[in-house]
Design a protein around this motif. Structure first.
Motif, PDB file in Angstrom:
ATOM      1  N   VAL A 141      75.527  37.297   8.123  1.00  0.00           N
ATOM      2  CA  VAL A 141      75.331  35.839   8.165  1.00  0.00           C
ATOM      3  C   VAL A 141      74.697  35.448   9.494  1.00  0.00           C
ATOM      4  O   VAL A 141      73.751  34.662   9.555  1.00  0.00           O
ATOM      5  N   LEU A 142      75.241  36.045  10.583  1.00  0.00           N
ATOM      6  CA  LEU A 142      74.716  35.730  11.915  1.00  0.00           C
ATOM      7  C   LEU A 142      73.254  36.122  12.015  1.00  0.00           C
ATOM      8  O   LEU A 142      72.444  35.395  12.585  1.00  0.00           O
ATOM      9  N   PHE A 183      71.053  33.728  10.066  1.00  0.00           N
ATOM     10  CA  PHE A 183      70.982  32.454  10.768  1.00  0.00           C
ATOM     11  C   PHE A 183      70.124  32.566  12.026  1.00  0.00           C
ATOM     12  O   PHE A 183      69.219  31.759  12.262  1.00  0.00           O
ATOM     13  N   ASP A 184      70.413  33.598  12.856  1.00  0.00           N
ATOM     14  CA  ASP A 184      69.693  33.731  14.131  1.00  0.00           C
ATOM     15  C   ASP A 184      68.204  33.934  13.931  1.00  0.00           C
ATOM     16  O   ASP A 184      67.401  33.465  14.721  1.00  0.00           O
ATOM     17  N   HIS A 213      66.988  30.102  11.738  1.00  0.00           N
ATOM     18  CA  HIS A 213      67.398  28.694  11.804  1.00  0.00           C
ATOM     19  C   HIS A 213      66.504  27.835  12.688  1.00  0.00           C
ATOM     20  O   HIS A 213      66.298  26.647  12.393  1.00  0.00           O
ATOM     21  N   LEU A 214      65.937  28.422  13.761  1.00  0.00           N
ATOM     22  CA  LEU A 214      65.139  27.574  14.661  1.00  0.00           C
ATOM     23  C   LEU A 214      63.854  27.048  14.015  1.00  0.00           C
ATOM     24  O   LEU A 214      63.609  25.835  14.040  1.00  0.00           O
ATOM     25  N   PHE A 244      64.814  24.489  11.452  1.00  0.00           N
ATOM     26  CA  PHE A 244      65.217  23.217  12.060  1.00  0.00           C
ATOM     27  C   PHE A 244      63.992  22.431  12.530  1.00  0.00           C
ATOM     28  O   PHE A 244      63.883  21.227  12.313  1.00  0.00           O
ATOM     29  N   ARG A 245      63.066  23.138  13.181  1.00  0.00           N
ATOM     30  CA  ARG A 245      61.854  22.455  13.667  1.00  0.00           C
ATOM     31  C   ARG A 245      61.089  21.825  12.502  1.00  0.00           C
ATOM     32  O   ARG A 245      60.622  20.693  12.589  1.00  0.00           O
ATOM     33  N   TYR A 273      63.032  18.885  11.255  1.00  0.00           N
ATOM     34  CA  TYR A 273      62.973  17.786  12.224  1.00  0.00           C
ATOM     35  C   TYR A 273      61.651  17.045  12.123  1.00  0.00           C
ATOM     36  O   TYR A 273      61.601  15.812  12.133  1.00  0.00           O
ATOM     37  N   GLU A 332      69.569  18.960  10.928  1.00  0.00           N
ATOM     38  CA  GLU A 332      70.731  19.853  10.937  1.00  0.00           C
ATOM     39  C   GLU A 332      71.421  19.857   9.578  1.00  0.00           C
ATOM     40  O   GLU A 332      71.825  20.919   9.081  1.00  0.00           O
ATOM     41  N   VAL A 391      69.281  21.991   7.180  1.00  0.00           N
ATOM     42  CA  VAL A 391      69.359  23.427   7.456  1.00  0.00           C
ATOM     43  C   VAL A 391      70.745  23.967   7.066  1.00  0.00           C
ATOM     44  O   VAL A 391      70.858  25.038   6.458  1.00  0.00           O
ATOM     45  N   GLN A 392      71.761  23.202   7.377  1.00  0.00           N
ATOM     46  CA  GLN A 392      73.127  23.609   7.009  1.00  0.00           C
ATOM     47  C   GLN A 392      73.221  23.788   5.506  1.00  0.00           C
ATOM     48  O   GLN A 392      73.733  24.800   5.016  1.00  0.00           O
ATOM     49  N   PHE A 423      71.463  27.019   4.232  1.00  0.00           N
ATOM     50  CA  PHE A 423      72.186  28.271   4.457  1.00  0.00           C
ATOM     51  C   PHE A 423      73.440  28.355   3.590  1.00  0.00           C
ATOM     52  O   PHE A 423      73.779  29.413   3.064  1.00  0.00           O
TER      53      PHE A 423
END
Lengths: 178, 253
Positions: free
Chosen positions: A15-16, A19-20, A23-24, A27-28, A31, A41, A44-45, A48
């Motif tokens: 999962v990490l 996400f890692d 996610h950036l 998110f961009r 946004y 947020e 994106v939440q 996932f």
């Protein structure tokens, strides 16, 4: 490749990793589509969490995870758009009035860019954001948006032409003429 | 304007970074699942505080059975649903920290907490939960009339009272009236769907320097799926200082 099956089975490391890795940029993208950090947020939440639920339609054999997730963000955005209408974006705050002149100008241009992109038609907006800010290949953008390559090229061209017009006052050449 | 100039201008619009809370919110449900499976056995370094807390909890449970007001709960009132929520506090710069997770539901227009968890603080979680439960029982024993009046009010958990993170509670008026008027507990500022539940957003003052906006779900007995508390600034604007966000609604069948 991220082990999505392992992620669904609750492996914290998987999962990490998913996400890692993703996610950036997600998110961009969210946004810049919504103009809101909070909405980005939430989107994106949701993407996932949906990915990790049983019954998620993602098939690693057919689509790379990144492409799938960008498509998921896009779909969440469109869902919100249909529900709430076009929101006014959070325009970046102007720099402190006591800051050097260049910082104030930078903030003003950033605000103008955000407003100009928000005024683009949705299909042009998403194409421009994916192509310019996320540097995705046009073929991948076509897959994310469900369009053909020709349509993506055309949307990008029209978006850039509109932005050149809307932001012409900020062109370096325009500043020199002033 | 040429393409390079446009690119240069577009690059001036930078994206902020997401809050640390985003990672926590995605991982939290999975970590909670893994934690509950790991603690099935008590081969766990907090054995003695857990036993001590269990002993005290047993005493309180026995005592609670003697209190008529709590008997209905232990007689099998089953939560029709439960909401997992997180509570965040914002710094002056706007970055949030998760202070508390809770699981709760509404009964008769009032929130009932099933569990709470202070991140990275199991002893604090156990201690505050036991003390809060004990306080309710003692009030029921020694101030029965007051307790009966409080039960008619619409209670909502709004966050943490620092430094120990006791649950901060607000009362929104008569619970029965709230249920009958569509959960309008203040000035209506909008409507929004949260986690597939329609909500009505209502705003009310929270002291002289604060205001609170609550997103109340009529379909969940006026449960507040989101609460934002803002503090008035010297220039008249409001800054977000606390937030409650529902992460998940589970309907119990």
């Amino acid at each position: 490749m991220v082990p999505v099956k392992a992620a669904r089975e609750g492996s914290r490391a998987a999962v990490l990793k998913a996400f890692d890795e993703h996610h950036l940029p997600l998110f961009r993208f969210a946004y810049r589509l919504t103009g809101s950090s909070a909405d980005a947020e939430d989107i994106v939440q949701e993407c996932f969490l949906a990915l990790l639920r049983p019954g998620c339609p993602f098939d690693a054999g057919r689509t790379p995870l990144r492409t799938y997730l960008f498509g998921a963000v896009r779909n969440q955005w469109l869902k919100r758009l249909r529900r709430n209408g076009t929101a006014i974006p959070d325009i970046p705050d102007r720099a402190d009035e006591r800051s050097p002149e260049r910082l104030i100008l930078h903030a003003e241009i950033a605000g103008a860019v955000a407003e100009a992109i928000a005024q683009l038609p949705e299909l042009q907006r998403e194409t421009l954001i994916l192509a310019h800010y996320e540097q995705l290949p046009l073929a991948e953008i076509a897959e994310i948006t469900g369009a053909d390559l020709g349509a993506v090229k055309s949307r990008l061209q029209r978006a850039r032409a509109s932005l050149k017009q809307m932001l012409s006052a900020y062109a370096p050449s325009a500043e020199k003429r002033q | 304007m040429n393409d390079n100039e446009l690119d240069e201008i577009l690059n001036k619009w930078e994206s902020p970074v997401p809050s640390d809370g985003l990672r926590t919110r995605i991982l939290a449900p999975r970590e909670a699942d893994q934690r509950s499976s790991k603690t099935g056995s008590l081969g766990f370094r907090l054995r003695w505080p857990v036993f001590a807390a269990a002993g005290l909890a047993a005493f309180l449970l026995i005592a609670a059975h003697a209190v008529p007001q709590t008997r209905s709960f232990f007689a099998g009132e089953r939560a029709p649903y439960q909401v997992d929520s997180e509570f965040l506090r914002y710094t002056d710069q706007g970055s949030p920290t998760v202070e508390l997770y809770t699981t709760s539901y509404n009964a008769d227009g009032s929130e009932r907490q099933l569990s709470k968890m202070i991140p990275d603080n199991v002893p604090g979680t156990v201690a505050t939960h036991v003390l809060e439960t004990g306080q309710e029982i003692l009030i029921g024993w020694f101030h029965a009339e007051h307790a009966a009046r409080m039960r008619q009010l619409a209670r909502v958990d709004v966050g943490c009272q620092q430094p120990r993170c006791f649950t901060a509670v607000r009362y929104l008026g008569n619970a029965a009236e709230l249920l009958s008027n569509g959960c309008v507990a203040g000035v209506v500022t909008g409507h929004e769907t949260i986690l597939d539940y329609p909500t009505v957003a209502v705003r009310r003052a929270a002291g002289e320097q604060h205001r609170m906006t609550l997103w109340m779900a009529p379909g969940l007995g006026c449960f507040a799926l989101r609460i934002v508390t803002e503090e008035k600034q010297p220039d008249g604007s409001f800054r977000k200082v606390e937030e409650k966000r529902a992460l998940r609604v589970t309907v119990n069948r």
